[in-house]
Design a protein around this motif. Sequence first.
Motif, PDB file in Angstrom:
ATOM      1  N   LEU A   1       0.824  -1.206   0.000  1.00 43.63           N
ATOM      2  CA  LEU A   1       0.000   0.000   0.000  1.00 43.63           C
ATOM      3  C   LEU A   1       0.863   1.264   0.000  1.00 43.63           C
ATOM      4  O   LEU A   1       2.058   1.225   0.268  1.00 43.63           O
ATOM      5  CB  LEU A   1      -0.930   0.000   1.224  1.00 43.63           C
ATOM      6  CG  LEU A   1      -1.842  -1.222   1.347  1.00 43.63           C
ATOM      7  CD1 LEU A   1      -2.687  -1.100   2.600  1.00 43.63           C
ATOM      8  CD2 LEU A   1      -2.721  -1.383   0.120  1.00 43.63           C
ATOM      9  N   ARG A   2       0.225   2.381  -0.306  1.00 40.76           N
ATOM     10  CA  ARG A   2       0.932   3.664  -0.313  1.00 40.76           C
ATOM     11  C   ARG A   2       0.375   4.573   0.782  1.00 40.76           C
ATOM     12  O   ARG A   2      -0.827   4.578   1.027  1.00 40.76           O
ATOM     13  CB  ARG A   2       0.792   4.326  -1.677  1.00 40.76           C
ATOM     14  CG  ARG A   2       1.476   3.492  -2.738  1.00 40.76           C
ATOM     15  CD  ARG A   2       1.370   4.102  -4.096  1.00 40.76           C
ATOM     16  NE  ARG A   2       1.958   3.178  -5.073  1.00 40.76           N
ATOM     17  CZ  ARG A   2       2.329   3.521  -6.283  1.00 40.76           C
ATOM     18  NH1 ARG A   2       2.168   4.764  -6.685  1.00 40.76           N
ATOM     19  NH2 ARG A   2       2.852   2.632  -7.108  1.00 40.76           N
ATOM     20  N   VAL A   3       1.252   5.332   1.385  1.00 40.73           N
ATOM     21  CA  VAL A   3       0.842   6.249   2.451  1.00 40.73           C
ATOM     22  C   VAL A   3       0.307   7.532   1.824  1.00 40.73           C
ATOM     23  O   VAL A   3       0.975   8.166   1.006  1.00 40.73           O
ATOM     24  CB  VAL A   3       2.018   6.564   3.388  1.00 40.73           C
ATOM     25  CG1 VAL A   3       1.599   7.572   4.456  1.00 40.73           C
ATOM     26  CG2 VAL A   3       2.533   5.286   4.046  1.00 40.73           C
ATOM     27  N   LEU A   4      -0.937   7.873   2.181  1.00 47.08           N
ATOM     28  CA  LEU A   4      -1.543   9.097   1.655  1.00 47.08           C
ATOM     29  C   LEU A   4      -1.065  10.331   2.411  1.00 47.08           C
ATOM     30  O   LEU A   4      -0.680  11.322   1.833  1.00 47.08           O
ATOM     31  CB  LEU A   4      -3.067   9.014   1.782  1.00 47.08           C
ATOM     32  CG  LEU A   4      -3.865   8.429   0.626  1.00 47.08           C
ATOM     33  CD1 LEU A   4      -5.342   8.400   1.013  1.00 47.08           C
ATOM     34  CD2 LEU A   4      -3.683   9.272  -0.627  1.00 47.08           C
ATOM     35  N   ARG A   5      -1.143  10.278   3.732  1.00 51.00           N
ATOM     36  CA  ARG A   5      -0.768  11.426   4.543  1.00 51.00           C
ATOM     37  C   ARG A   5      -0.463  10.950   5.954  1.00 51.00           C
ATOM     38  O   ARG A   5      -0.863   9.863   6.347  1.00 51.00           O
ATOM     39  CB  ARG A   5      -1.871  12.479   4.560  1.00 51.00           C
ATOM     40  CG  ARG A   5      -3.235  11.936   4.925  1.00 51.00           C
ATOM     41  CD  ARG A   5      -4.342  12.983   4.747  1.00 51.00           C
ATOM     42  NE  ARG A   5      -5.654  12.351   4.839  1.00 51.00           N
ATOM     43  CZ  ARG A   5      -6.348  11.928   3.778  1.00 51.00           C
ATOM     44  NH1 ARG A   5      -5.855  12.074   2.552  1.00 51.00           N
ATOM     45  NH2 ARG A   5      -7.525  11.353   3.930  1.00 51.00           N
ATOM     46  N   SER A   6       0.246  11.794   6.691  1.00 53.05           N
ATOM     47  CA  SER A   6       0.552  11.424   8.077  1.00 53.05           C
ATOM     48  C   SER A   6       0.284  12.619   8.987  1.00 53.05           C
ATOM     49  O   SER A   6       0.140  13.758   8.531  1.00 53.05           O
ATOM     50  CB  SER A   6       1.998  10.952   8.217  1.00 53.05           C
ATOM     51  OG  SER A   6       2.886  12.005   7.916  1.00 53.05           O
ATOM     52  N   TRP A   7       0.226  12.334  10.254  1.00 50.56           N
ATOM     53  CA  TRP A   7      -0.195  13.312  11.243  1.00 50.56           C
ATOM     54  C   TRP A   7       0.638  13.123  12.502  1.00 50.56           C
ATOM     55  O   TRP A   7       1.003  12.007  12.837  1.00 50.56           O
ATOM     56  CB  TRP A   7      -1.678  13.072  11.530  1.00 50.56           C
ATOM     57  CG  TRP A   7      -2.250  13.791  12.708  1.00 50.56           C
ATOM     58  CD1 TRP A   7      -2.798  15.036  12.718  1.00 50.56           C
ATOM     59  CD2 TRP A   7      -2.340  13.305  14.048  1.00 50.56           C
ATOM     60  NE1 TRP A   7      -3.218  15.342  13.978  1.00 50.56           N
ATOM     61  CE2 TRP A   7      -2.953  14.308  14.814  1.00 50.56           C
ATOM     62  CE3 TRP A   7      -1.954  12.117  14.666  1.00 50.56           C
ATOM     63  CZ2 TRP A   7      -3.187  14.166  16.169  1.00 50.56           C
ATOM     64  CZ3 TRP A   7      -2.175  11.979  16.021  1.00 50.56           C
ATOM     65  CH2 TRP A   7      -2.801  12.994  16.758  1.00 50.56           C
ATOM     66  N   GLY A   8       0.982  14.204  13.144  1.00 53.28           N
ATOM     67  CA  GLY A   8       1.697  14.107  14.408  1.00 53.28           C
ATOM     68  C   GLY A   8       1.077  15.039  15.425  1.00 53.28           C
ATOM     69  O   GLY A   8       0.720  16.176  15.090  1.00 53.28           O
ATOM     70  N   GLY A   9       0.926  14.578  16.634  1.00 53.45           N
ATOM     71  CA  GLY A   9       0.342  15.408  17.687  1.00 53.45           C
ATOM     72  C   GLY A   9       1.270  15.491  18.881  1.00 53.45           C
ATOM     73  O   GLY A   9       2.459  15.215  18.781  1.00 53.45           O
TER      74      GLY A   9
END
Lengths: 89, 148
Positions: B60-68
């Motif tokens: 699979l391919r990573v669409l977006r990432s998030w960090g908090g």
Amino acid sequence: MRIPCPYCGLRSHDEFVYYGDATVRRPDASTADAENRFVDYVYVRENPAGQHRELWFHQGGCHEWLVVTRDTRTHAFAAAESARAGGTR
Amino acid sequence: VPCVVTFGAGHFYISQSDKGGLVFGGSIDMYNSYAQRGNLPTVEEVCEEGIALMPCLSRLRVLRSWGGIMDMSMDGSPIIDHTSVEGLFLNAGWCYGGFKATPASGWCFAHLIATGEMHTVGKAYRLDRFATGRLVDERGAGARPNLH
């Protein structure tokens, strides 16, 4: 994030091991309030949003302990020097 | 993926949205930060843990990432307690957990505020455990600073 090692140049942070606040000092165990001061020394940190002096060990490089000054909001590095030179122990 | 799957051997969780996209997360940066942007070595580590759990994810391919921002305590477990200030209570340091613990921790917190005594389920999460040495080793990873 890349850390400016004074010996190796700019290196990816995953070559380093983080060891937290470089400003804490081991208290004198012979004083009357030593127990409380040791609790603070081990467990209490300022955790500032801004400039933070912190220890990093360059495990994947020169094996030097560094004192790095980093802005915890932007990850901009203001300084990186050998911990030995700074006498942080 | 019909539910939230947690990978306890590492630190990874995954679920699937109604549109089919996979939502997953995991490790922390391990350094103090308010930048809320994460970093690529941690993205790599989270993906490695996901592939260890479900090898099919490697295609699979990573669409977006998030960090908090995560409020880490020194032993990796939360603090639920009263404080030395009258009427001020503490419910913080949720570290690796939070959402799934909300009903039980809310119940314990309400019990503490209403009765002044900690509920038996939450009594280990005292603020003074760092001074008394009764730390909580929730992950079995060691209950000491710099591991969490």
